[in-house]
Design an enzyme around this catalytic site. Structure first.
Site, PDB file in Angstrom:
ATOM      1  N   ASP A 157       0.258   2.554  -0.352  1.00 52.18           N
ATOM      2  CA  ASP A 157      -0.175   2.017   0.928  1.00 52.18           C
ATOM      3  C   ASP A 157      -1.430   2.745   1.414  1.00 52.18           C
ATOM      4  OD1 ASP A 157       0.632   0.216   3.220  1.00 52.18           O
ATOM      5  OD2 ASP A 157       0.585   2.133   4.287  1.00 52.18           O
ATOM      6  N   GLU A 169      -3.340  -0.517  -2.576  1.00 52.42           N
ATOM      7  CA  GLU A 169      -3.364  -1.472  -1.463  1.00 52.42           C
ATOM      8  C   GLU A 169      -4.497  -1.043  -0.529  1.00 52.42           C
ATOM      9  OE1 GLU A 169      -2.123  -2.994   2.638  1.00 52.42           O
ATOM     10  OE2 GLU A 169      -2.271  -0.916   1.970  1.00 52.42           O
TER      11      GLU A 169
END
Length: 693
Positions: free
Chosen positions: A413, A442
């Site tokens: 993330d 990401e």
């Protein structure tokens, strides 16, 4: 290239005020046949380019020389032991610009290298010159004296008592027969048999070698995958009939859904964070600032009294339960990917154990995450400048813990909010010690950051695909990711995520979901969907590009039933089955865009070479209506050369194509007509048979 001088070069200054010597850096020899602008080459060869086992990748270089003599070039691929694995002649793909290309195919993971060799080709030069002089009847005796001399040079390169040596001896005798006509002597010098010998034992002058360039070859899952994202607490979540309170799903209940996911053809199940969730400043439903009793909070606000990144939320189960989940997934052919979010809730153990890992503001409080004017009061970001070694060792420990539990992929993330040198070190460690582990970035961020994350070791990357909706921008983006940035990043195409629901998806209904699924599944080797896609969950939270009642902040009970679900489940299953059948759809660098007469009809093809596909070529044409509201038609201008078909001067069929959706077969010429209905059949995925090679 070979080094010509390792000492600094001294150059006298012409300054009128004083005489001094300027030292220049060491230089490398340009070589007899210059080789420049080699690609793929990342950071001047300091970082390896990306490749995958059995995936061909292009090597290019600008190669030229003085004068008119001809030259040749080849690319050499070295395996991790340093052994020559492949030698491929390079082809001039831009005559005049002298841009040469060869496609190389590594066969197993590891640290490979490639090198380019260029050389003067006296035999090709002689043949070219001889054709001109014989036609002009100029220097005929000299032409054949030169041929004899070259063939005698070649004779010395052949093994003793070999058939190749006998072939050359006979050719030398025939070329030297002055009573024969020039045409007969030329034919003897250039016969297929002689050409074959000179191909096997070439005459090469002025051999020039480039440097060796690194290529990191990964296992096939780094390139090819079908991901299915779930929030484990959602799968099996329900309201207690007696208390009307939510009961969380568990690893055991989530495992019950694995057969459905596997049956649709997905091979990676991706879990959002499974760790304990903080209580302080917990977010409520739809990202409100106040959580109500029973609101579970965001799983990205990691850490509580129960533990941090190395712990499991007690509602989900135990480590034994997680291991059972991983084992059941593996039995069904699914790998498990885990979300790694390097941030903490105020209740994370690190906050008290390692306060130096966070940023302290002027008032003595710890800074929470913010991107003004946005604030994330339930999260503290790590400060990698305060104790970089301590943070590195702890994150490495956490990741290795999950690898020991059977996790083989990590979805990271927001990696772009952490230092690149940290990621470079982490990724290098895992590439050496756990080469099977794959990291997905990401990072919806600036292109330089996204590209560099891939260059330093992230195997895959989320992309801007989600926001590319119009035909021209899609065509440009597909070319970019397949042939311009392919050595740096591998794209993963996601139509939606738990954070992203674009206006196109909000407004286009089921046809939009079908269109984007087809495009994602066929245009990129790795694609994924977020659970609920099958139910056409397209209602946004007001003012945001994400689903309303987002399960990031609350429990959600889904019932995978109904017409919408059945239709989308059938489509997703068909797409994964088609991808599994066609190696062409499992490759990145093999795309060709075919022009169409409509700005709403997209057409592209993908082709694999026999060496990538167990000796068999494979070609697929995709034609897609991008308009979710209306039928569209178009005439396609096919690039026949890219499809392996010969050009035709009439409208006769050159291709036999079979639609993988309907099973229908069509005969196509180079300008076929199509009409596609978003409410019936919105696309063709066509298996290609060439009739006119």
């Amino acid at each position: 290239m070979s080094t010509n001088n390792n000492k600094p070069t001294k150059v006298a200054s012409n300054s009128s005020r004083e005489s001094k010597t300027v030292e220049l850096a060491p230089f490398s020899s340009v070589g007899r046949i210059p080789i420049i602008d080699v690609s793929p080459c990342l950071a001047n060869g300091a970082w390896p380019a990306k490749a995958t086992e059995f995936e061909a990748f292009p090597v290019q270089a600008t190669i030229f020389r003085e004068g008119h003599d001809l030259f040749g070039a080849e690319c050499v691929l070295y395996d991790p032991t340093g052994k020559v694995a492949q030698v491929v002649p390079m082809i001039d793909i831009a005559p005049g610009l002298r841009r040469h290309e060869a496609w190389m195919t590594p066969t197993f993971p590891g640290a490979w290298e490639f090198q380019i060799r260029a050389y003067s080709d006296p035999w090709a030069t002689w043949k070219h010159t001889a054709e001109i002089k014989l036609a002009a009847e100029v220097d005929i005796p000299l032409v054949f004296l030169e041929a004899e001399a070259l063939l005698k040079r070649a004779l010395k390169l052949t093994p003793r008592n070999s058939s190749a040596r006998q072939t050359l001896r006979e050719a030398i005798g025939a070329v030297g027969k002055k009573r024969s006509t020039p045409k007969q002597r030329f034919a003897a010098a250039t016969s297929p048999e002689v050409s074959a010998v000179l191909t096997e034992y070439p005459i090469r002058d002025g051999l020039t070698e480039s440097a060796r360039y690194p290529v990191q070859v990964d296992r096939i899952r780094a390139l090819v995958g079908a991901w299915y994202e779930i929030f484990p607490r959602t799968v099996g979540a329900h309201r207690d009939p007696h208390t009307n309170q939510w009961v969380s799903g568990t690893f055991a209940s989530a495992a019950k859904d694995l057969p459905r996911i596997a049956k649709m053809g997905f091979n990676v199940v991706y879990l959002t964070p499974i760790h304990p969730i903080g209580v302080t400043n917990r977010k409520g439903r739809n990202n409100t600032l106040t959580a109500l009793p029973g609101d579970p909070g965001s799983p990205y606000a990691i850490g509580s009294a129960e533990g941090g990144h190395d712990a499991i939320h007690p509602d989900l189960g135990t480590f034994a339960d997680f291991q059972d989940f991983v084992a059941q997934a593996k039995e069904l052919g699914l790998e498990v990917a885990l979300d790694i979010a390097l941030q903490c809730s105020p209740d994370h153990p690190w906050v008290t154990q390692h306060p130096q890992w966070f940023t302290t503001r002027a008032d003595g409080t710890i800074a929470y995450a913010e991107n003004p004017p946005k604030k994330y009061q339930d999260i503290y970001p790590l400060n990698f400048d305060n104790d970089p070694e301590g943070i590195y060792q702890e994150i490495k420990r956490v990741l290795e813990l999950w690898v020991a539990q059977g996790v083989t992929l990590f979805r990271v993330d927001n990696p772009h909010t952490k230092p690149l040198d940290f990621w470079h070190r982490i990724l290098t460690h895992f590439r050496i010690n756990h080469p099977e582990v794959i990291f997905l970035s990401e990072a919806f961020t600036q292109p330089p950051m996204m590209q560099t994350l891939g260059m330093i070791g992230f195997h895959q990357s989320y992309t801007y695909f989600t926001w590319r909706n119009e035909k021209t921008e899609i065509e440009e983006y597909l070319w970019e990711v397949s042939r311009q940035s392919d050595a740096r990043i591998r794209p993963a195409f996601w139509p939606t995520t738990h954070d992203i629901l674009t206006p196109y998806m909000q407004r286009g209904g089921a046809p939009a979901f079908a269109i984007r699924a087809i495009l994602a599944a066929t245009a990129a080797p790795t694609w994924g969907i977020y659970s609920g896609y099958e139910l056409i969950e397209n209602v946004p939270r007001p003012g945001a590009e994400e689903q309303i009642d987002n399960e990031k902040y609350e429990y959600k009970e889904r019932k995978f039933t109904g017409l919408a679900y059945e239709g989308m489940e059938r489509l997703l299953t068909m797409l994964n089955d088609i991808r599994a059948k066609h190696t062409a759809l499992q490759r990145l660098r093999n795309i060709t865009i075919h022009p169409t007469s409509s700005d709403k009809i997209l057409c592209f093809s993908k082709t694999v070479r026999p060496e990538e596909n167990e000796g068999k070529s494979d070609t697929v044409i995709v034609v897609l209506n991008l308009d979710p509201y209306a039928s569209r038609d178009a005439v396609i201008q096919l690039d026949l050369s890219a499809l392996g078909a010969a050009p035709t001067w009439d409208s006769a069929p050159v291709l036999k194509v079979r639609d993988e959706f309907s099973g229908q077969t069509y005969l196509w010429n180079e300008r076929p007509y199509v009409r596609l209905d978003p409410h019936a059949q919105v696309a063709h995925i066509l298996e290609v048979e060439v009739l006119n090679k």
